[in-house]
Motif scaffolding. Structure first.
Motif, PDB file in Angstrom:
ATOM      1  N   SER A   6     -40.741  -4.276 -39.342  1.00  0.00           N
ATOM      2  CA  SER A   6     -40.198  -3.346 -38.355  1.00  0.00           C
ATOM      3  C   SER A   6     -41.277  -2.594 -37.604  1.00  0.00           C
TER       4      SER A   6
ATOM      5  N   ALA B 139     -41.415   5.014 -34.394  1.00  0.00           N
ATOM      6  CA  ALA B 139     -39.960   5.223 -34.503  1.00  0.00           C
ATOM      7  C   ALA B 139     -39.641   6.719 -34.443  1.00  0.00           C
ATOM      8  N   TYR B 140     -40.452   7.515 -35.150  1.00  0.00           N
ATOM      9  CA  TYR B 140     -40.289   8.971 -35.099  1.00  0.00           C
ATOM     10  C   TYR B 140     -40.394   9.448 -33.649  1.00  0.00           C
TER      11      TYR B 140
ATOM     12  N   PHE C 204     -45.021  -3.916 -37.418  1.00  0.00           N
ATOM     13  CA  PHE C 204     -46.337  -3.455 -37.854  1.00  0.00           C
ATOM     14  C   PHE C 204     -46.395  -3.458 -39.377  1.00  0.00           C
ATOM     15  N   ARG C 205     -47.263  -4.249 -39.956  1.00  0.00           N
ATOM     16  CA  ARG C 205     -47.407  -4.339 -41.414  1.00  0.00           C
ATOM     17  C   ARG C 205     -46.061  -4.582 -42.092  1.00  0.00           C
ATOM     18  N   GLY C 206     -45.278  -5.456 -41.527  1.00  0.00           N
ATOM     19  CA  GLY C 206     -44.002  -5.776 -42.145  1.00  0.00           C
ATOM     20  C   GLY C 206     -42.970  -6.163 -41.118  1.00  0.00           C
TER      21      GLY C 206
ATOM     22  N   ASP D  17     -43.631   0.349 -36.343  1.00  0.00           N
ATOM     23  CA  ASP D  17     -44.411   1.414 -36.977  1.00  0.00           C
ATOM     24  C   ASP D  17     -43.546   2.680 -37.076  1.00  0.00           C
ATOM     25  N   VAL D  18     -43.491   3.300 -38.259  1.00  0.00           N
ATOM     26  CA  VAL D  18     -42.576   4.443 -38.437  1.00  0.00           C
ATOM     27  C   VAL D  18     -42.995   5.673 -37.637  1.00  0.00           C
ATOM     28  N   GLY D  19     -44.289   5.809 -37.355  1.00  0.00           N
ATOM     29  CA  GLY D  19     -44.727   6.906 -36.490  1.00  0.00           C
ATOM     30  C   GLY D  19     -44.157   6.732 -35.084  1.00  0.00           C
TER      31      GLY D  19
END
Lengths: 188, 188
Positions: free
Chosen positions: B79, B85-86, B75-77, B81-83
């Motif tokens: 990897s 991943a959290y 997502f936007r890069g 989405d960090v949300g």
């Protein structure tokens, strides 16, 4: 007995990572914390099995730690390293305290609008700011995705940022150290 | 009573996100699962407080869910989405089952070497493959960071990918549906 801190971040991938991680541990000790890491062990050599084994070792280390101090400085793009994001979620679900910092002073929406969309964002009729791809520019005045910042704030932690100005280099530990002070005051 | 699935991913940011999320919920029901979401409520209007409130609502929904099915499509890069991943970390720490998929068939090291470093990677004297910035190219034959893939595999879940070929569009739910089948077999 000293509280154990799980120091999370992507430094392990850097050529000077060992040195930065050692300095972080030394600073943590200066504030009365023990930097928790897993010891050496017998890890499988096959790359997939090795990855799974390191994941498991990190999880065991997290369970044996009292709190997390995460480096949320954008890594290879816009956002926090996803391994670190996973770890913040893991520690928050375990009910541990969580603190974080970033060496980038900007909020997520600023990085997204400038670095990623090069300014080509506009507010649509629905009131949402979107990029030319139509994707929403999330603006919660937070350092990163709301699940990260929200969880940490909700638990009484902080996400420290440097003063306005350039992004600080990875080996600048001034913001990291400010969080150690905050954590020390939090735990008393 | 149907098992409740927490469907995680960045679709909420897309202009057609509501439609994709609705289709995902419909497909989940077809496999006997209930797609768990939080109901409407009184959320604060100030953007920071709003973000914290949504984070808290999502965490409550996760606690009330039986497993997570996460979209790890970059997502936007590079990897996940960090949300998301959290949320994978949060659910894994709670001892819930975890499943994921990505619409990108490539392993992380392939995306990193080609998309991010444009092929400019080389094996150093220490045996590590690194980019021109000296940063390590992690290769565990995984879809993303080892904390994500490792945790899911360790818990008996899977990270499904499409066959070799182009990255599938976000509204292609074929790989998503394959994970519903896997989850259905897992839970019996």
């Amino acid at each position: 007995m000293a509280l154990k801190v799980y120091i999370a971040g992507p430094e392990v991938f850097f050529p000077n990572g060992k040195e930065i991680i050692a300095r972080k541990g030394e600073l943590a000790r200066r504030y009365g914390f023990e930097a928790n890491t897993f010891g050496g062990g017998d890890y499988p050599s096959e790359k997939f099995a090795f990855g799974v084994a390191i994941s498991k070792a990190n999880e065991q280390t997290m369970r044996a730690s009292d709190f997390i101090l995460a480096n949320m400085t954008p890594f290879r793009g816009l956002s926090t390293d996803v391994g670190t994001a996973y770890e913040i979620g893991f520690m928050c679900a375990l009910g541990k305290a969580a603190f974080a910092y970033t060496n980038d002073p900007r909020a997520y929406d600023v990085r997204l609008s400038t670095d990623y969309y090069a300014g080509a964002v506009a507010r649509g009729e629905d009131g949402m700011v979107r990029g030319p791809d139509g994707w929403m520019v999330e603006d919660h005045a937070m350092a990163d995705n709301l699940m990260l910042d929200g969880a940490i704030v909700e638990r009484g932690g902080t996400i420290a940022r440097p003063p306005d100005g350039p992004v600080l280099p990875w080996d600048d530990l001034s913001v990291y150290e400010s969080v150690l002070k905050t954590a020390r005051a939090y735990f008393g």
